[in-house]
Design an enzyme around this catalytic site. Sequence first.
Site, PDB file in Angstrom:
ATOM      1  CG  PHE A  65      -1.864  -1.192   1.271  1.00 42.97           C
ATOM      2  CD1 PHE A  65      -2.765  -1.462   0.258  1.00 42.97           C
ATOM      3  CD2 PHE A  65      -1.798  -2.064   2.352  1.00 42.97           C
ATOM      4  CE1 PHE A  65      -3.585  -2.571   0.309  1.00 42.97           C
ATOM      5  CE2 PHE A  65      -2.612  -3.190   2.411  1.00 42.97           C
ATOM      6  CZ  PHE A  65      -3.508  -3.442   1.389  1.00 42.97           C
ATOM      7  CB  ILE A  74       2.607  -4.744  -4.881  1.00 40.76           C
ATOM      8  CG1 ILE A  74       2.396  -4.231  -3.481  1.00 40.76           C
ATOM      9  CG2 ILE A  74       1.434  -4.418  -5.734  1.00 40.76           C
ATOM     10  CD1 ILE A  74       2.213  -2.724  -3.410  1.00 40.76           C
ATOM     11  N   GLY A  75       1.390  -7.995  -5.457  1.00 38.86           N
ATOM     12  CA  GLY A  75       0.288  -8.919  -5.178  1.00 38.86           C
ATOM     13  C   GLY A  75      -0.872  -8.677  -6.127  1.00 38.86           C
ATOM     14  NE  ARG A 132      -6.277  -2.324 -25.361  1.00 39.30           N
ATOM     15  CZ  ARG A 132      -7.095  -2.508 -26.408  1.00 39.30           C
ATOM     16  NH1 ARG A 132      -8.085  -3.342 -26.345  1.00 39.30           N
ATOM     17  NH2 ARG A 132      -6.886  -1.848 -27.521  1.00 39.30           N
ATOM     18  CB  ILE A 133      -9.128  -3.290 -17.975  1.00 42.61           C
ATOM     19  CG1 ILE A 133      -9.758  -1.980 -17.464  1.00 42.61           C
ATOM     20  CG2 ILE A 133      -8.782  -4.225 -16.812  1.00 42.61           C
ATOM     21  CD1 ILE A 133      -8.853  -1.118 -16.606  1.00 42.61           C
ATOM     22  CG  LEU A 134      -3.013  -4.875 -20.525  1.00 40.34           C
ATOM     23  CD1 LEU A 134      -3.627  -3.556 -20.928  1.00 40.34           C
ATOM     24  CD2 LEU A 134      -1.561  -4.692 -20.129  1.00 40.34           C
ATOM     25  N   PRO A 180      -9.068  -7.951 -16.812  1.00 37.59           N
ATOM     26  CG  PRO A 180     -10.859  -8.085 -18.301  1.00 37.59           C
ATOM     27  CD  PRO A 180      -9.404  -8.432 -18.150  1.00 37.59           C
ATOM     28  N   GLY A 211      -3.547   2.302 -15.663  1.00 36.67           N
ATOM     29  CA  GLY A 211      -3.201   1.858 -14.293  1.00 36.67           C
ATOM     30  C   GLY A 211      -4.362   2.068 -13.345  1.00 36.67           C
ATOM     31  CD  GLU A 252      -1.273   4.662  -6.019  1.00 39.27           C
ATOM     32  OE1 GLU A 252      -1.130   5.189  -4.934  1.00 39.27           O
ATOM     33  OE2 GLU A 252      -0.426   4.701  -6.915  1.00 39.27           O
TER      34      GLU A 252
HETATM   35 MO1  MOS Z   1       1.435   3.517  -4.071  1.00 43.26          MO
HETATM   36  S1  MOS Z   1       1.006   4.640  -2.381  1.00 43.26           S
HETATM   37  O1  MOS Z   1       2.305   4.656  -5.003  1.00 43.26           O
HETATM   38  O2  MOS Z   1       2.377   2.239  -3.483  1.00 43.26           O
END
Ligand code: MOS
Length: 746
Positions: free
Chosen positions: A238, A464-465, A630-632, A634, A704, A707
Amino acid sequence: MSTVTDTLLSVIGQPQARVDGPLKVSGAATYTSDVDLPDLLHAVPVCSTIASGRITSLEFAAAQSMPGVHAVLHRGNIGRFYRISGNSMDTGFVDEARPPFDDDVIRYYGQYVALVIADTFESASAAAAAVKVGYDVAPHDVSDELGGYENAHVESERGDPARAFDSAPVKLDATYVTPVETHNPIELHATVAQWDGEGYTFYETSQAVSNHQGTLMQMLGLPKEKVRVISRFLGSGFGGKLWMWPHSLLAAAATRHTGRPVKLVINRKMMFQNVGHRPVTQQRMRLSADRDGKLTSIRHEYLNHTAIADDYQETCGEITPFLYSVPNLRVSSGLVKRHVGSPTAMRGPGAVPGLYGLESAMNELARELKIDPVELRLKNEPRVDESTGLPFSSRHLAECLRTGAEKFGWGQRTPEVGSMKRDGLTLGWGVGACGWPGVRFSAQASVDLRADGTARVVCGTQDIGTGTYTILAQLVASQTGLPLDSIDVELGDTMQPLGPISGGSAVTASVIPAVLQAARAAVDIVLARAGAVADSPFKGAKPEELAFSAGRVHRKDAAAETGVPYGAILEAAKMYSASGNGSAQGGFDDPLKKEYSIYSYGAHFAEVTWQPEIARLQVSRVVSVIDAGRILNPFAGRNQIEGAVVMGVGMALFEHTMYDSRNGAPINSNLADYIIPSHADSPKLDVTFLDYPDTVFNELGARGIAEIGLAGIASAITDAVHHATGVRVRKLPVMIEDLLGAEQGA
Ligand code: MOS
């Protein structure tokens, strides 16, 4: 720019299960704290129990003589660290710049003051508890009251917002406060450091191995090649794991001191003290409009707290200057020092608290105007980015709002407080819009097509998962037609080609050009060989007469099935593999941003249920519509937004790191007292992607999505709370105490 082929569309934009999923669910994925090395020692830090003052004595003789203890490190024997120069994302960036034990001054509760190294974690923990520290205590301040805006500086300005506000028929002046929130990935921060006499290897919980390397090499005073950083799997982060924290240097000192590898896993309490948090924000919003709901001014003044020794800005005003059309605008910001560890980026830094302010103010203004809040936003949709005059690369916020309203059933809303009921419950409905920058960083990648019919893609980024392993495999599959399970993905190592940080929702957009280029270069080698090898059915064919799909080389005018598996061509050419490289430039100074305003957008619609008889509030339903190019994938994409919405429920109703005013300690520093949503707190989720490719940004048009899903959601929920209860909560999280005695909705 090449065209989007059929092969590409068979894998890009299709829901794909994570390629690393089986490793994770079977327990075979090695996380940092799972790393075991011969002769491994364990280190446990001793943390300050005051928030401000000076160390006057350190008694560690007893600890040092306890069983299994190898050493106690402190200011006198830890050895040399250097400060990084420049603090730049190009060469190394940290939020807490002070090396550990650099002086005797304590600036926040929990600051590391000593380190115990022992055979086992248990021995090290027992000895750490036996170290006695004397302090000269000074006054501290951990208050969340940030004061006035006298020292704020202007970030964005146009027109004369004060004059427009004063003469406007409808206006709103309200202040919104968000609390400290602490990143609580289940995986704790950890470092396993190994000094081999010449250089270091660090196994790290890092969202940015290359930045970790840049920081560590400078602070250890070593050339780059002497510092290798590895981060294979992350149990999320996060943003808390973006930058190096002092425990990495403690682990380095411990392996340097003992000559043995050392593991340092920080505990949950330290997660609240030593590795960043989202700071308190206080935002005064002044909005004005004419009677029809056309905005005439926006002023957004904000403050955030920061550490005594480090300045961290939570950029709450990032989205405000262009989200709506408004002729008069001013955004200003300021910092307030507190005795806390350095804040850091937390999912949607800046925009998330900032949009809670802006979107709450829009909802309140809509009430003043007696205009539907969706309508108010649509009335103020800009044609260009009014903060820069630049065109939007791709913006579909209005469609997000309309589609969301349709799916949610917003047309049924009756605006009077407490007026909507279902099954004996009072309903509240609210909306919030969101935005987040499209960011791309420099990236390099290599792709090998191997003679055995498999492929490998390598890029020194991290997963990151959220699905980076899978995205890299999909990108290679799109160019080769290989199934995902015959593509090995390698990432998370500074020995690999430089990859982007897993931050800013930027990985996908950053790696697309590099990986596609590398895959095409590898394919081109195979095609060139196809016409050259003896016995080839393509003998004499020029590469441009050939195509590569479904893992086969074939003539352009013939079906793929008639072709030859590329592995056979490499075999015939006596090649183990065909290797291609790709690279692309990016960064915060991306020249494309001088031509286009590049952002993702979205809208959240939230429903709460309220039972005034027992003061029970629940977020029952959220509809989210996201415009992120575009969502690679979904499947992984929807997971991201679902997770973000649940986190938004936490932001609105639960998350709040509290500090004890007496000693400055975070007091709810554990997962029992720091409340996050459970499954029972999670609403019914409905996520839609508009899926308009932003081909200005990259050829696949992906921007992307990590966030943006958390932005805007808290304002939708708090407005729904007001709709149900009549209580306007402007300081998060909404507490049941805020709602007790609510007259409405009974
Ligand atoms: Mo995100 S807060 O840029 O890992």
